[in-house]
Scaffold this motif. Structure first.
Motif, PDB file in Angstrom:
ATOM      1  N   THR A  66      36.380  82.789  17.499  1.00 53.46           N
ATOM      2  CA  THR A  66      35.375  81.897  16.943  1.00 53.46           C
ATOM      3  C   THR A  66      36.027  80.578  16.653  1.00 53.46           C
ATOM      4  O   THR A  66      37.154  80.514  16.176  1.00 53.46           O
ATOM      5  N   PRO A 111      35.131  73.572  20.098  1.00 53.67           N
ATOM      6  CA  PRO A 111      35.890  74.300  19.059  1.00 53.67           C
ATOM      7  C   PRO A 111      37.195  73.587  18.735  1.00 53.67           C
ATOM      8  O   PRO A 111      37.814  72.948  19.589  1.00 53.67           O
ATOM      9  N   ALA A 188      35.465  79.072  22.576  1.00 51.87           N
ATOM     10  CA  ALA A 188      35.939  79.552  21.277  1.00 51.87           C
ATOM     11  C   ALA A 188      37.450  79.635  21.293  1.00 51.87           C
ATOM     12  O   ALA A 188      38.077  79.776  22.348  1.00 51.87           O
TER      13      ALA A 188
END
Length: 761
Positions: A66, A111, A188
């Motif tokens: 994530t 990200p 991610a």
């Protein structure tokens, strides 16, 4: 009874106060070592977890992590992150590995990797503190020129596995990076550490195939000596306390009351020792962090304790001390008259060998049953076998001590040996207790050295001299491999521009450049075979040489498994059935650059890195070191076990000898009054510790090698290889240290023995 126990513990006079201080000090040292062990295990896992983000873009990690939005404005709920182009490459500088991440966002919500405040733009980069220092202090042609642009920030600790990690994050344009081979498009940042990674993983950290099993064994190997040391400390002046509690029993105290008083007295010292141990650990932590347990130092914050660790030590040690005190008073509760009359306890029986055989039997079972499935199964199988073997050594120790004492007493004619043999036979448990820590330390040392020695021997370079593999030719010859392995076979680049070859030859210190081509047909079958020009090969002697008298205008076939080459020359290579003109049309497999030293290596590496970002260049010696990185990490852990367990065992021996002298001062005083020379009594003390020490040394080393051999046969299908001289030096040093501990306690004998001690109860 609790109040009475506190009064006896705190107001029992100078002797009682001194005993409590000694117990508290010994427990404090043991607790500090125990906390350092637990914190070290946590630090290894914390360091391993910070490698996670570097695996971004690998098949097993892509899309599994994530990310944090790079823009200050968080994306709306449900909105996917903008893809990020990502390329990880491995660079090097003077043998140290540099992790390089080139990235390019495709939108404002890409990200954000850890340790960054924002993503770098084209022509910008973030560097780790250690790398930033190198960039400032190294000539640009050797390092800084590889990273065009300017530094806009420093990577934070969240991105660094170790304080001295060399990592750089370089900003690129998305269209530029998209055309770069091996670049990945990710959404991610990976959060899967190498220890939990499955499938294809980046070669960083310690993989799950080894970390859980190794750390489990390391934990057990360190905890056992520490717990024995703490248990030994809580038994200081055990004989004197037995006599005092026996007197209380004779005047009417119940066994339960005696147990409560003993538990309170032991807990008072243990609680104080635990508190001091926590304080000592806090003081020692900054000094422990720089020690490279796994080949890399730790951040001080990595050596942390979680709540279960704190609760386990804070409650477990006092409870264990109370339990040890309770077990030590079994004779008092059963027969107080037996204690006051010093009756002989029942000797240990031969059945004590069964737990040791059971532990070795479990390890032997997997030699025929096969390697347990999965890491969890291996941890349960091998850890239980090692633990059972260690317990077996503790259980069988008194019986072996008894057998050795009876043999000496039966065959000796010297008074000191006779007295020592009789005393050991009378109480073999006490004799073994003094050397139990050293016995376990030698077992752990033998297992660790046996496994590491065998792994090295069976490795790529294990049966050869590693020093020879790092001769001048290997340290100063740079290799750049261009092969990419695909399901269709190895893929190479078509050619190397003549301008790049000219730039390399003009680098100060470069003595030769050799282009290695893939031979037609045969190279597809064996990707480690290449063909070269004899004229070029003469400038890179580390690769080999054509036969004497060969025409320079010919070609040769050689192995490109350079890291398996040893010495300053790789030997003569065979001719190739290929003309020099035909060589130019073959794809290029790799490039070799021979230099005159480290500075020229780095200058040539800078030229290659600027031309081929996706293909890192390394020296032959660096390639070899990279292959041994995991083995080196395991060797470091083994060294930690060895260097930690032996001093702990020495502390246990010192406490046991001092306690034994204190408990036996009246018998020794009576012997002195009867005319026994002080020198003979000193020989008795040395023999009482040296005899079980020598017996258990042989048994522990043999058992350790046997356990290591069984583990290697079942886990790695390898046969135990004998260790080198370093191991025997460690054993000799451990035994000499034990004898030095014994010698340091001998001056106490004159002080604690005499008429006053003989008159005491």
């Amino acid at each position: 009874m609790i109040r009475l126990g506190l009064r006896l513990a705190l107001r029992g006079g100078r002797e009682t106060a001194g005993r409590l201080v000694l117990i508290a000090a010994a427990v404090a040292l043991g607790v500090a070592l125990l906390l350092a062990t637990l914190a070290g295990i946590n630090a290894v896992n914390a360091q391993n977890a910070r490698y996670s983000w570097l695996a971004t873009g690998t098949p097993s990690a892509t899309g599994t992590g994530t990310g944090t939005a790079a823009n200050a404005a968080t994306p709306s709920a449900g909105r996917a992150a903008d893809p990020l182009w990502w390329l990880l490459s491995v660079d090097a500088f003077h043998g140290r590995q540099i992790g390089r991440i080139d990235l390019a966002p495709t939108g404002p919500h890409a990200p954000l990797p850890p340790g960054l405040s924002r993503l770098p733009g084209p022509g910008q980069f973030y560097a780790s503190p250690a790398l930033a220092t190198l960039l400032r202090t190294t000539p640009p042609a050797q390092l800084a020129a590889r990273y065009p642009g300017r530094q806009v920030g420093t990577l934070g600790p969240a991105a660094l596995p170790a304080p001295d990690s060399l990592i750089i994050v370089v900003g690129r344009r998305a269209d530029q990076l998209a055309r770069t081979p091996q670049a990945a498009r990710v959404t991610a940042i990976a959060t899967t550490p190498p220890s939990a990674c499955s499938g294809q993983c980046l070669d960083v950290g310690i993989n799950a195939r080894g970390i859980d099993l190794v750390l489990s064994v390391v934990t057990a190997a360190l905890l056992f000596p520490v717990l024995i040391f703490i248990g030994t400390a809580t038994r200081l002046s055990a004989a004197r306390r037995e006599q005092r509690f026996a007197a209380l029993r004779l005047i009417g105290a119940t066994p339960r009351q005696i147990a409560v008083i003993a538990a309170v007295e032991s807990s008072v010292a243990a609680v104080g020792g635990v508190a001091a141990g926590f304080a000592l650990f806090v003081l020692l932590r900054p000094a422990l962090a720089p020690i490279p347990f796994t080949g890399e130092p730790f951040f001080p914050g990595d050596l942390s304790l979680n709540l279960p660790d704190v609760v386990l030590v804070a409650l477990g040690v006092p409870i264990a001390a109370a339990a040890a005190a309770r077990l030590a008073l079994r004779r008092v509760t059963r027969s107080p008259l037996g204690v006051t009359r010093q009756t002989t306890a029942r000797p240990p029986r031969a059945w004590r060998i069964l737990p040791l055989l059971a532990g070795l039997g479990e390890l032997a079972w997997f030699v025929h049953a096969g390697q347990p499935a999965g890491t969890a199964g291996q941890v349960r199988a091998y850890l239980s076998g090692i633990l059972l073997t260690m317990i077996g050594l503790i259980v069988v120790g008194p019986w072996l001590t008894l057998a050795g004492a009876r043999l000496v007493a039966r065959r000796t004619r010297r008074p000191a040996a006779l007295i020592a043999g009789r005393r050991l036979a009378d109480n073999p448990q006490a004799g073994f207790r003094a050397v139990a820590g050293l016995a376990l330390a030698l077992f752990v040392t033998s297992v660790a050295v046996g496994i590491i020695t065998t792994i090295n021997a069976y490795g790529t370079t294990g049966t050869r001299d590693h020093a020879a593999a790092r001769g001048p030719a290997q340290r100063h010859t740079l290799i750049d491999r261009f092969t990419t392995y695909t399901p269709a076979g190895p893929q190479d680049i078509a050619s190397i521009p003549a301008s790049l070859l000219g730039d390399l030859r003009r680098v100060p210190g470069v003595r030769g450049v050799t282009v290695i081509h893939r031979p037609p047909g045969a190279g597809r079958v064996d990707p480690l075979i290449g063909v070269v020009s004899c004229a070029e090969l003469s400038g890179t002697p580390a690769l080999g040489r054509c036969a004497a008298g060969s025409d320079p205008a010919t070609t040769a076939t050689l192995s490109t498994d350079f890291e398996a080459r040893f010495g300053d020359h790789a030997g003569t290579v065979g001719p190739a059935a290929l003309s020099p003109d035909g060589l130019r049309h073959l794809p290029v497999q790799s490039l070799a650059v021979d230099t005159d030293g480290p500075a020229a290596v780095e200058r040539a590496r800078t030229v290659l890195d600027l031309a081929y970002l996706s293909y890192p260049s390394v020296t032959i010696a660096e390639d070899l070191d990279r292959g041994l990185r995991l083995t080196t990490a395991y060797r470091q852990l083994a060294n930690v076990v060895i260097l930690t367990s032996l001093p702990i065992a020495g502390c246990s021996l010192a406490v046991s000898v001092v306690a034994g002298l204190n408990d036996r001062r009246r018998p020794f005083s009576l012997l002195r009054l009867a005319g026994a020379p002080l020198g003979m009594l000193r020989r008795v003390i040395v023999l009482e510790s040296a005899l079980p020490l020598l017996v258990l040394t042989v048994v522990s080393i043999a058992t350790g090698f046997l356990a290591a051999g069984l583990f290697l046969r079942s886990q790695l299908h390898e046969t135990l290889q004998p260790p080198g001289g370093e191991y025997y030096l460690i054993v000799a040093a451990g035994l000499l240290a034990a004898l030095a501990v014994l010698a340091s306690t001998l001056p106490l004998l004159r002080r604690i023995t005499g008429p006053a001690a003989a008159r005491s109860d």
